[in-house]
Write a protein that holds these residues in place. Structure first.
Motif, short mmCIF file in Angstrom:
data_model
loop_
_atom_site.label_atom_id
_atom_site.label_comp_id
_atom_site.label_asym_id
_atom_site.label_seq_id
_atom_site.Cartn_x
_atom_site.Cartn_y
_atom_site.Cartn_z
N SER A 184 0.82 -1.22 0.00
CA SER A 184 0.00 0.00 0.00
C SER A 184 0.85 1.27 0.00
O SER A 184 0.55 2.24 0.70
N SER A 185 1.94 1.24 -0.80
CA SER A 185 2.83 2.40 -0.81
C SER A 185 2.17 3.64 -1.43
O SER A 185 2.72 4.74 -1.36
N LEU A 186 1.00 3.45 -2.02
CA LEU A 186 0.23 4.58 -2.53
C LEU A 186 -0.14 5.54 -1.41
O LEU A 186 -0.36 6.74 -1.63
N PHE A 187 -0.23 5.01 -0.19
CA PHE A 187 -0.72 5.82 0.93
C PHE A 187 0.38 6.12 1.93
O PHE A 187 1.31 5.34 2.10
N ASP A 188 0.20 7.23 2.63
CA ASP A 188 1.10 7.59 3.72
C ASP A 188 0.42 7.13 5.02
O ASP A 188 -0.55 7.75 5.47
N PRO A 189 0.92 6.04 5.64
CA PRO A 189 0.25 5.47 6.81
C PRO A 189 0.14 6.46 7.97
O PRO A 189 -0.84 6.45 8.71
N GLN A 190 1.15 7.34 8.09
CA GLN A 190 1.12 8.32 9.18
C GLN A 190 -0.03 9.31 8.97
O GLN A 190 -0.77 9.63 9.90
N HIS A 191 -0.15 9.76 7.73
CA HIS A 191 -1.25 10.67 7.40
C HIS A 191 -2.60 9.99 7.65
O HIS A 191 -3.51 10.56 8.26
N LYS A 192 -2.71 8.72 7.22
CA LYS A 192 -3.97 7.98 7.41
C LYS A 192 -4.28 7.85 8.91
O LYS A 192 -5.44 7.99 9.32
N ALA A 193 -3.25 7.59 9.71
CA ALA A 193 -3.47 7.43 11.16
C ALA A 193 -3.92 8.76 11.77
O ALA A 193 -4.79 8.78 12.65
N GLU A 194 -3.34 9.85 11.27
CA GLU A 194 -3.74 11.18 11.80
C GLU A 194 -5.19 11.50 11.46
O GLU A 194 -5.95 11.99 12.29
N VAL A 195 -5.56 11.19 10.22
CA VAL A 195 -6.96 11.45 9.80
C VAL A 195 -7.90 10.60 10.66
O VAL A 195 -8.95 11.07 11.12
N ARG A 196 -7.49 9.34 10.87
CA ARG A 196 -8.32 8.44 11.69
C ARG A 196 -8.50 8.99 13.10
O ARG A 196 -9.57 8.90 13.69
N LYS A 197 -7.42 9.55 13.62
CA LYS A 197 -7.45 10.02 15.02
C LYS A 197 -8.19 11.35 15.15
O LYS A 197 -8.96 11.55 16.09
#
Ligand SMILES: Cc1cc2nc3c(=O)[nH]c(=O)nc-3n(C[C@H](O)[C@H](O)[C@H](O)COP(=O)(O)O)c2cc1C
Length: 218
Positions: A184-197
């Motif tokens: 899933s290198s298309l996504f930035d996991p840190q950014h996704k985690a921030e949005v989730r939080k």
């Protein structure tokens, strides 16, 4: 007591769409409605088969879908309810097949091929829509998702005499529990985690408020 159904068009029972729909229902419940969540992924059914039994004059299935499957009893229940909220993830820029198949079966038997088109629905139903997706709001605009999705929001007004349905868009959703496990290198996991939080809890609050407003329309 007024009854509201939420219809989850995601195959995931505990995904983003289901979670947001549960919040819409909690809001409606807090405003005094009885609520029920239906996961379409649990049911075996097809979309419209274009048999036209529902349009045959004096036919025994006039105004009703002649197909017999898991959707048959559910369609009967929904048209007796007071409102429904439809939810779908975005798959390839559109609603899921599950969601679309359901709406074909709900809307088409009630749609009269008169000029202008009219409806056989006997009861008013209010409606609302929820869409969850990977992209952010700006990209949704660039890809034209909204124009595409808006087409469905006209039908509850035409078929069920609803007021203009509200639509809630939930962006930049968390797709995996752990991004490191998947390609899933298309996504930035840190950014996704921030949005989730930070963002997703706000989306949940907006869903709750939308459920309250839906209940207040009844
Ligand atoms: C087959 C498939 C296709 C997808 N296509 C898109 C897409 O075109 N645009 C987008 O923004 N998200 C896309 N997604 C991501 C989902 O819409 C998003 O993760 C959604 O929140 C999932 O909802 P759920 O958790 O309720 O299943 C796709 C996901 C899958 C599985």
């Amino acid at each position: 007591m007024k009854k509201i159904f939420a219809i989850n068009g995601s195959p995931r029972k505990n995904g983003n769409t289901a979670e947001i729909l549960r919040d819409v229902l909690s809001g409606a419940e807090s405003a005094g409605c009885s609520v029920e969540l239906i996961n379409l992924g649990d049911l075996k059914f097809s979309g419209c088969r274009s048999c036209f039994a529902c349009k045959m004059k004096n036919g025994c299935s006039y105004g009703k879908c002649a197909l017999r499957d898991d959707l048959t009893p559910l369609l009967e229940k929904i048209i007796q309810a007071d409102a429904f909220v439809m939810g779908s993830p975005i798959y390839f820029g559109a609603e899921t097949g599950l969601y679309r198949n359901f709406l074909e079966r709900l809307f088409f038997p009630l749609l009269r091929y008169t000029n202008p088109p009219s409806t056989l629905a006997e009861k008013k139903l209010e409606a609302a829509f929820v869409y969850t997706m990977n992209v952010n709001e700006e990209t949704m605009g660039l890809y034209g998702y909204k124009e595409f999705l808006d087409k469905f929001s006209k039908f509850p007004q035409m078929i069920f005499g609803s007021s203009e349905p509200e639509t809630l868009y939930v962006f930049d959703t968390f797709q995996f529990d752990d991004y490191s496990k998947y390609e899933s290198s298309l996504f930035d996991p840190q950014h996704k985690a921030e949005v989730r939080k930070n963002q997703f809890p706000e989306d949940k609050k907006r869903a709750f408020e939308m459920g309250k407003r839906l209940a207040q329309k009844l």
